[in-house]
Design a protein around this motif. Structure first.
Motif, mmCIF file in Angstrom:
data_model
loop_
_atom_site.group_PDB
_atom_site.id
_atom_site.type_symbol
_atom_site.label_atom_id
_atom_site.label_comp_id
_atom_site.label_asym_id
_atom_site.label_seq_id
_atom_site.Cartn_x
_atom_site.Cartn_y
_atom_site.Cartn_z
ATOM 1 N N MET A 1 -63.730 -41.454 19.383
ATOM 2 C CA MET A 1 -64.005 -40.985 20.568
ATOM 3 C C MET A 1 -63.320 -39.506 20.530
ATOM 4 N N GLN A 2 -62.173 -39.359 20.072
ATOM 5 C CA GLN A 2 -61.541 -38.011 19.994
ATOM 6 C C GLN A 2 -62.206 -36.952 19.350
ATOM 7 N N ARG A 3 -62.900 -37.365 18.198
ATOM 8 C CA ARG A 3 -63.660 -36.478 17.347
ATOM 9 C C ARG A 3 -62.804 -35.406 16.877
ATOM 10 N N SER A 4 -61.463 -35.893 16.177
ATOM 11 C CA SER A 4 -60.370 -35.021 15.849
ATOM 12 C C SER A 4 -60.392 -35.077 14.280
ATOM 13 N N THR A 5 -60.018 -33.870 13.713
ATOM 14 C CA THR A 5 -59.874 -33.994 12.127
ATOM 15 C C THR A 5 -58.527 -33.933 11.863
ATOM 16 N N GLU A 6 -57.509 -34.243 12.941
ATOM 17 C CA GLU A 6 -56.209 -34.271 12.551
ATOM 18 C C GLU A 6 -55.951 -35.484 12.180
ATOM 19 N N VAL A 7 -54.637 -35.814 11.481
ATOM 20 C CA VAL A 7 -54.436 -37.168 10.723
ATOM 21 C C VAL A 7 -52.900 -37.337 11.491
ATOM 22 N N ILE A 8 -52.547 -38.593 11.420
ATOM 23 C CA ILE A 8 -51.191 -39.085 11.858
ATOM 24 C C ILE A 8 -50.106 -38.489 11.020
ATOM 25 N N SER A 9 -49.104 -37.878 11.558
ATOM 26 C CA SER A 9 -48.003 -37.426 10.532
ATOM 27 C C SER A 9 -46.941 -38.242 10.539
ATOM 28 N N PRO A 10 -46.443 -39.320 9.497
ATOM 29 C CA PRO A 10 -45.221 -39.940 9.742
ATOM 30 C C PRO A 10 -44.013 -38.985 9.783
ATOM 31 N N GLU A 11 -44.184 -37.937 8.950
ATOM 32 C CA GLU A 11 -42.955 -37.285 9.174
ATOM 33 C C GLU A 11 -42.605 -36.318 10.393
ATOM 34 N N TRP A 12 -43.629 -36.186 11.150
ATOM 35 C CA TRP A 12 -43.280 -35.516 12.613
ATOM 36 C C TRP A 12 -42.450 -36.830 13.520
ATOM 37 N N TYR A 13 -42.928 -38.006 13.525
ATOM 38 C CA TYR A 13 -42.303 -38.999 14.134
ATOM 39 C C TYR A 13 -40.711 -39.129 13.652
ATOM 40 N N LYS A 14 -40.577 -39.325 12.259
ATOM 41 C CA LYS A 14 -39.440 -39.334 11.869
ATOM 42 C C LYS A 14 -38.413 -38.107 11.987
ATOM 43 N N SER A 15 -38.958 -36.911 12.304
ATOM 44 C CA SER A 15 -38.066 -35.578 12.528
ATOM 45 C C SER A 15 -37.539 -35.742 13.993
ATOM 46 N N LEU A 16 -38.183 -36.400 14.956
ATOM 47 C CA LEU A 16 -37.807 -36.562 16.368
ATOM 48 C C LEU A 16 -36.335 -37.274 16.613
ATOM 49 N N LYS A 17 -35.632 -36.624 17.563
ATOM 50 C CA LYS A 17 -34.675 -37.300 17.970
ATOM 51 C C LYS A 17 -34.798 -38.707 18.511
ATOM 52 N N LYS A 18 -34.020 -39.869 18.288
ATOM 53 C CA LYS A 18 -34.348 -41.079 18.893
ATOM 54 C C LYS A 18 -33.086 -41.621 19.456
ATOM 55 N N PRO A 19 -33.359 -42.469 20.351
ATOM 56 C CA PRO A 19 -31.944 -43.006 21.003
ATOM 57 C C PRO A 19 -31.251 -44.151 19.858
ATOM 58 N N ASP A 20 -30.316 -44.592 20.206
ATOM 59 C CA ASP A 20 -29.520 -45.398 19.013
ATOM 60 C C ASP A 20 -30.177 -47.113 19.186
ATOM 61 N N TRP A 21 -30.690 -47.171 20.326
ATOM 62 C CA TRP A 21 -31.367 -48.515 20.500
ATOM 63 C C TRP A 21 -32.936 -48.621 19.928
ATOM 64 N N THR A 22 -33.257 -47.296 19.352
ATOM 65 C CA THR A 22 -34.692 -47.592 18.653
ATOM 66 C C THR A 22 -34.687 -48.851 17.831
ATOM 67 N N PRO A 23 -36.032 -49.650 18.084
ATOM 68 C CA PRO A 23 -36.070 -50.618 16.953
ATOM 69 C C PRO A 23 -36.408 -50.112 15.774
ATOM 70 N N PRO A 24 -36.198 -50.952 14.622
ATOM 71 C CA PRO A 24 -36.630 -50.577 13.431
ATOM 72 C C PRO A 24 -38.204 -50.640 13.094
ATOM 73 N N GLY A 25 -38.469 -49.713 12.014
ATOM 74 C CA GLY A 25 -39.946 -49.654 11.980
ATOM 75 C C GLY A 25 -40.737 -50.948 11.598
ATOM 76 N N TRP A 26 -40.198 -52.049 11.080
ATOM 77 C CA TRP A 26 -40.903 -53.234 10.605
ATOM 78 C C TRP A 26 -41.125 -54.043 12.183
ATOM 79 N N ALA A 27 -40.325 -53.873 12.962
ATOM 80 C CA ALA A 27 -40.398 -54.514 14.270
ATOM 81 C C ALA A 27 -41.779 -54.181 14.979
#
Length: 294
Positions: free
Chosen positions: A158-184
């Motif tokens: 539906m989005q008809r987008s050529t973009e792909v999800i960038s894991p590096e972008w999410y890793k570069s974001l500042k997150k709170p200390d209580w952020t669950p681990p990735g496997w959760a």
């Protein structure tokens, strides 16, 4: 005209010419023609004036330095620069879309995915009716498993987008200390999705396999599409604020779906209730990420 009186036409041609000259409609048409000629003659001057007046505005919208505003701007320069005014974001970065464009993106993709899923359920119900009644619940369970497993991919279409999800972008974001681990996240979402399949199958069977005319089913499908829309807005298009607004709408739809399921089948409502808790945690995480990365 002779002797101060108007001569009458003698022939048919003379009568036509006489009527055309002295008819009040002909006089009005002549005046309209003159006004139109005057307007057409003034159009080039008007266009040049508007171009010169709007030149600094267009340059300001494109982000040039203030010194550019003091330079003489030609109409051709204005037209060439107006093609580069940022209206929509381009793939791989660029300017931020207008709020109206984001709203249309969210509403359009969610509505389209909801309609497609409801159409699929309508067709599946016709097929299930033809099967042996003792296989009805198993068939409904398989149908909902297919819906919940494939709807994220449907949102990508539906989005008809050529973009792909960038894991590096999410890793570069500042997150709170209580952020669950990735496997959760997959560890929690997989059992929650299985509970949703069971709850939806129970309610759909109780609703005589209705799709478009069952408020509980329509609301549940809308909740699924809002979750997919949030994934597309936050991870794919990297819109933190838009994702925040969508995920809170998603959370409200989960609560409403749970209430509707409870009214049809209390067991189905109880099966859907754990999703409320997890989406509340995800919404709080999205809020903190937006606040830390403003």
């Amino acid at each position: 005209q002779e002797g101060g009186t108007r001569c009458r036409p003698r022939s048919r041609c003379d009568h036509i010419k006489f009527s055309q000259r002295h008819s009040p409609h002909a006089t009005q048409r002549a005046r309209d023609g003159a006004d139109s000629d005057n307007m057409m003659a003034s159009m080039p001057r008007l266009a040049l004036t508007l171009a010169l007046f709007s030149g600094p505005c267009v340059i300001a919208a494109t982000g040039d330095s203030p010194s550019m505003h003091m330079q003489k701007v030609s109409p051709s320069h204005v037209l060439s620069r107006s093609r580069h005014v940022p209206l929509l974001a381009k793939a791989g970065g660029g300017s931020e879309p207008l709020p109206s464009a984001k709203l249309l993106d969210v509403a359009g993709s969610s509505a389209a995915e909801t309609a497609v899923i409801l159409l699929f359920l309508r067709g599946a119900s016709e097929l299930i009716y033809r099967l042996n009644p003792r296989y009805e619940f198993a068939s409904t369970w398989i149908a909902w498993l297919a819906v919940i497993q494939t709807c994220p991919r449907l949102q990508g279409i539906m989005q008809r987008s050529t973009e792909v999800i960038s894991p590096e972008w999410y890793k570069s974001l500042k997150k709170p200390d209580w952020t669950p681990p990735g496997w959760a996240f997959p560890a929690i979402w997989i059992p929650l999705k299985l509970l949703q399949v069971q709850a939806a199958a129970r309610v759909w069977s109780s609703s005589q396999l209705r799709a478009f005319t069952s408020p509980a089913i329509v609301l549940f499908v809308l909740h699924l599409t809002l979750g997919d829309t949030w994934n597309a807005q936050f991870f794919l298009k990297q819109r933190k604020l838009t994702g925040l607004l969508v995920i809170y709408t998603f959370w409200i739809s989960v609560i409403a779906s749970t209430v509707m399921f409870w009214r049809v089948d209390p067991v189905a409502g109880a099966l859907l209730a754990p999703t409320i808790v997890w989406v509340a945690i995800a919404s709080s995480l999205n809020l903190d990420i937006w606040f830390l990365n403003r």
